[in-house]
Structures are given as C-alpha cells and as structure tokens.
Design a protein around this motif. Sequence first.
Motif, PDB file in Angstrom:
ATOM      1  N   GLU A   1      -6.188 -23.316  -9.137  1.00 33.30           N
ATOM      2  CA  GLU A   1      -7.258 -22.377  -8.773  1.00 33.30           C
ATOM      3  C   GLU A   1      -6.741 -21.051  -8.226  1.00 33.30           C
ATOM      4  OE1 GLU A   1     -10.358 -24.324  -6.360  1.00 33.30           O
ATOM      5  OE2 GLU A   1      -9.480 -26.200  -7.056  1.00 33.30           O
ATOM      6  N   ALA A   2      -5.641 -20.591  -8.800  1.00 32.33           N
ATOM      7  CA  ALA A   2      -5.111 -19.268  -8.406  1.00 32.33           C
ATOM      8  C   ALA A   2      -6.118 -18.181  -8.780  1.00 32.33           C
ATOM      9  CB  ALA A   2      -3.805 -19.017  -9.138  1.00 32.33           C
ATOM     10  N   LYS A   3      -6.002 -17.061  -8.117  1.00 30.98           N
ATOM     11  CA  LYS A   3      -6.860 -15.920  -8.458  1.00 30.98           C
ATOM     12  C   LYS A   3      -5.989 -14.700  -8.663  1.00 30.98           C
ATOM     13  CE  LYS A   3     -10.738 -17.432  -5.611  1.00 30.98           C
ATOM     14  NZ  LYS A   3     -11.613 -17.962  -6.639  1.00 30.98           N
ATOM     15  N   MET A   4      -6.447 -13.830  -9.532  1.00 32.69           N
ATOM     16  CA  MET A   4      -5.732 -12.556  -9.706  1.00 32.69           C
ATOM     17  C   MET A   4      -6.638 -11.469  -9.140  1.00 32.69           C
ATOM     18  SD  MET A   4      -3.698 -11.377 -13.010  1.00 32.69           S
ATOM     19  CE  MET A   4      -4.745 -10.421 -14.036  1.00 32.69           C
ATOM     20  N   ILE A   5      -6.161 -10.838  -8.068  1.00 35.13           N
ATOM     21  CA  ILE A   5      -6.950  -9.778  -7.439  1.00 35.13           C
ATOM     22  C   ILE A   5      -6.412  -8.441  -7.931  1.00 35.13           C
ATOM     23  CG2 ILE A   5      -7.661  -8.734  -5.244  1.00 35.13           C
ATOM     24  CD1 ILE A   5      -7.001 -11.370  -3.863  1.00 35.13           C
ATOM     25  N   ILE A   6      -7.318  -7.609  -8.424  1.00 37.91           N
ATOM     26  CA  ILE A   6      -6.906  -6.272  -8.863  1.00 37.91           C
ATOM     27  C   ILE A   6      -7.539  -5.278  -7.884  1.00 37.91           C
ATOM     28  CG2 ILE A   6      -6.951  -4.599 -10.757  1.00 37.91           C
ATOM     29  CD1 ILE A   6      -7.272  -7.190 -12.575  1.00 37.91           C
ATOM     30  N   ALA A   7      -6.688  -4.590  -7.142  1.00 38.21           N
ATOM     31  CA  ALA A   7      -7.179  -3.723  -6.065  1.00 38.21           C
ATOM     32  C   ALA A   7      -6.620  -2.314  -6.227  1.00 38.21           C
ATOM     33  CB  ALA A   7      -6.765  -4.310  -4.724  1.00 38.21           C
ATOM     34  N   LYS A   8      -7.476  -1.327  -6.007  1.00 40.82           N
ATOM     35  CA  LYS A   8      -7.079   0.076  -6.212  1.00 40.82           C
ATOM     36  C   LYS A   8      -6.841   0.738  -4.863  1.00 40.82           C
ATOM     37  CE  LYS A   8      -8.779   3.984  -8.995  1.00 40.82           C
ATOM     38  NZ  LYS A   8      -7.901   3.942 -10.141  1.00 40.82           N
ATOM     39  N   LYS A   9      -5.702   1.376  -4.712  1.00 40.29           N
ATOM     40  CA  LYS A   9      -5.372   2.039  -3.441  1.00 40.29           C
ATOM     41  C   LYS A   9      -6.399   3.121  -3.145  1.00 40.29           C
ATOM     42  CE  LYS A   9      -1.708   4.681  -1.150  1.00 40.29           C
ATOM     43  NZ  LYS A   9      -0.283   4.836  -0.966  1.00 40.29           N
ATOM     44  N   LYS A  10      -6.934   3.076  -1.925  1.00 37.53           N
ATOM     45  CA  LYS A  10      -7.947   4.061  -1.555  1.00 37.53           C
ATOM     46  C   LYS A  10      -7.317   5.441  -1.438  1.00 37.53           C
ATOM     47  CE  LYS A  10     -11.231   1.156   0.911  1.00 37.53           C
ATOM     48  NZ  LYS A  10     -11.719   0.692   2.199  1.00 37.53           N
TER      49      LYS A  10
ATOM     50  N   PHE B   1       0.856  -1.202   0.000  1.00 38.61           N
ATOM     51  CA  PHE B   1       0.000   0.000   0.000  1.00 38.61           C
ATOM     52  C   PHE B   1       0.894   1.255   0.000  1.00 38.61           C
ATOM     53  CE2 PHE B   1      -1.808   3.300   2.723  1.00 38.61           C
ATOM     54  CZ  PHE B   1      -3.014   3.556   2.108  1.00 38.61           C
ATOM     55  N   SER B   2       1.903   1.278   0.883  1.00 37.11           N
ATOM     56  CA  SER B   2       2.774   2.458   0.989  1.00 37.11           C
ATOM     57  C   SER B   2       3.640   2.643  -0.254  1.00 37.11           C
ATOM     58  CB  SER B   2       3.713   2.340   2.194  1.00 37.11           C
ATOM     59  OG  SER B   2       2.961   2.174   3.337  1.00 37.11           O
ATOM     60  N   ALA B   3       3.896   1.541  -0.954  1.00 41.11           N
ATOM     61  CA  ALA B   3       4.742   1.648  -2.152  1.00 41.11           C
ATOM     62  C   ALA B   3       3.985   2.259  -3.331  1.00 41.11           C
ATOM     63  CB  ALA B   3       5.250   0.260  -2.542  1.00 41.11           C
ATOM     64  N   LEU B   4       2.638   2.283  -3.213  1.00 40.94           N
ATOM     65  CA  LEU B   4       1.818   2.776  -4.337  1.00 40.94           C
ATOM     66  C   LEU B   4       1.460   4.250  -4.196  1.00 40.94           C
ATOM     67  CD1 LEU B   4      -0.616  -0.241  -4.679  1.00 40.94           C
ATOM     68  CD2 LEU B   4       0.676   0.727  -6.589  1.00 40.94           C
TER      69      LEU B   4
END
Length: 373
Positions: A348-357, A259-262
């Motif tokens: 059954e891997a998943k790719m999570i795409i999450a946007k920094k709040k 999170f801090s790196a983004l």
Amino acid sequence: MFNDDVLLNKPIVETDPLYQFLNTCSRSFKQFKILDTAIKRGFFNHLDEWKSAVDLAKELGTNPDLTDCICMSLAEIGFIEQSGEVFKNSELSTCYFKSESPYFQGEVLFNIKNGFSLWERLDEVIENGPIKVSEADYFKDNLIHSLASEIMCGELQKTTSLIASLPEFSRAEKLLDLGGGHGLYSVALSRLNQNLEIDIYDFADVIEATQKYLEKYDGHRIDLKPGNLFMDAIGNDYDLVLFSYNPGGKNPELVPKIFSALKEGGLFISKHIFYGKDEGSRDPLLDLEYNLSDFEGVKKGRKIYSFARDLTFEAYLSLLEQYFTIAQIVETEDFATEPLSKFGDALEAKMIIAKKKAKKQYVERDEVEAIGG
Ligand SMILES: C[S@@+](CC[C@H](N)C(=O)[O-])C[C@H]1O[C@@H](n2cnc3c(N)ncnc32)[C@H](O)[C@@H]1O
C-alpha cells in the motif's frame, strides 16, 4: 480432549488444517530449492529446444536421474513444458529464468534465500535481539539488485510513465534521484527526456554498484553523488527530486532539505509506505522479518519500513503542505506489482507528487504564523 487409548482412537481435533499448512510449507520449500538449483545450474539456458533429461544432464554435467526428477517437478509447477520424455522452456522460464534475459529473476531468488538465512536465526534473535547489519552493505550486497530485477517486471515502467506524463517533467533539466540505488529509474527517465541531467545520490559503497547498472543500460547524462542524505548536503537547483523507498521517506528533517534542493516550482516525487495515525501492522510476518536485523545507522520502528523518527501519513502530509502544494497522490495499484512476502513489497505504498511553493507563499505563511495566525 484425549481418548483413553490413543492407539485405537484418532484425535478428536481434525488434522486437516495443520497437515494442509505443513504440506504447503513442505512442498513450497522443496519446489523453491528445485527452482533455485535449476537456475544456478543453468537448466533454462539449455532448454530452448526440446531435450531429454539425459541429454540435458550431459550438457550440464549433472546426474541424469535427478535431472529428470527436477525437470518433471519444474513441468509440474508449470515452469517448463513436457512432452513424453522431453522438456522445453515455457514462455515464463524463457522470460524470467534464462540468465541472459533482461528480466532474469536470479537476484530475487538470492534475496529470498538471504531472507531465509536470517529466518534460520529467529530462535536466537527472539532471545538476543536483532542482528546488527551495516545499512550500506545491506543495500549493496543484494537488496538493490533484487529490487532492480523486481521493478523491471512493471513498477519501473509504470512509475516512470507516470512521472513522464507530468507537464513539469518534459520541461525539467535537472533531476535528483535520492537514494537511487540501482539507478534504473534515472536511466529510464533520462530516455524519456533527452535534455535531462540526472544526479543519483547514494552511499559511496552503493554508488559503485550503481555505476555497473549505468554501464549495463548505457545511462547517459547521469552523475553519481556519494553521501549520506541524513548527514551530508544533497545539492540544489533541481527541477525534480525523486525519492523512492528510502529509510528517510517519512523523516521530517528531510522535508526542508529536499525543499531547499529544488528550484521554485520544482517537483518532489516521494514513493513510500506511509502508516496512518493509530494504524497497526499491515503484515506481522513482514514486521518480524524487518526486525530480524537492525541497521547500525537509523533506528528501525516495529512495523516494516518504519523508523524511529517517522511521521504518520497525516503528519507528513501536513508538514509537506507547509513547503509544497500536493499535486497528486498515486495509489499502489497504479504502479506496484505482485508481492513476494518479503522486504521490498510495496504494501500500500503511495506516490506523492508535490510542487515547491513559490517563495512568496511560504514567506507569507511564516509571517502569519509569527503573528500567531
Ligand atoms: C530500498 S532502496 C531503494 C532504491 C531505489 N530508490 C528504488 O526505489 O528501487 C534504498 C536506497 O536508499 C539508499 N540509502 C539508504 N539510506 C541512505 C542514506 N542515509 N544516504 C544515502 N542513501 C541511502 C540505499 O543505499 C538504497 O540504495
């Protein structure tokens, strides 16, 4: 269960299931050795045109009769074509077994053989416990090369095209490929966005191998950052962080670090094998393979790709949601390819795409929590 005279009476229990199983093992092992030897000896580099086994053996310096047996076996499996006494590469062998092919799979066979050598020690391991291996050596000596060859067969292209389709990707200027290994995701992504500057972060020893991939695939605007992502700083001001198949993929401590790196509004793209709450084994055979060895650094869990400090999928998502908005969860079938019954399977891997709040969103959340909301 047993008849009086076993010499005159066949067993009451049918042998068929046992012998069918043993036959498959016996045949598959021998066919594997045939393929491995043929690749090692360069058979496929010499079979662009129809050739007799005698001529092939002359070129390779091998025994003509045994070369003929190997060619006939390869033809029987369907890896090469046979017409009378001559042989020629099939489309499959041209694509995957010629050493100059970009899709050459020699490293994958080598990786499977490395696995076999651990399996050879199963009897010792069940008594004395897993064999200790250095994590960096484990990755750099073969695994990342095998993974590179495996993902070249589809996962790389599917994953990078999914990422490239995100509106944030075309606007991005700085990407961190955390635990990037071979670095092929980075090289491919750098071609899809000409303004993108990329850092590949990995163990110092692994980074040396990454450099060779950058040279091979002419990677531009890519820097290599050595470090241990659990212990060292990982940088900041990134628009995107890609985190694919890493021991820290379910680790709670890395979430605030990433999170801090983004930058604000930046994307965290995490591709991992997550286990649900109370979920058991997905494949006991792979759990066993995973636990034949133990990393000197992070402590493994019982199930393949699990580690002692891991969160379940539900807990990881809820932790992520404190810092990010989940934009999308991509399922395995949209990026993974065929399994190989070994470490590296997507399972059954998943790719999570999450946007920094935005800062306001998570500050408000902290305030609500502080007043007991
Ligand atoms: C399974 S490979 C995945 C490589 C690539 N990201 C992919 O998805 O194909 C895991 C990578 O993470 C790196 N890695 C594992 N633990 C790490 C750590 N503590 N710090 C930095 N890199 C690490 C390994 O060296 C390896 O290159």
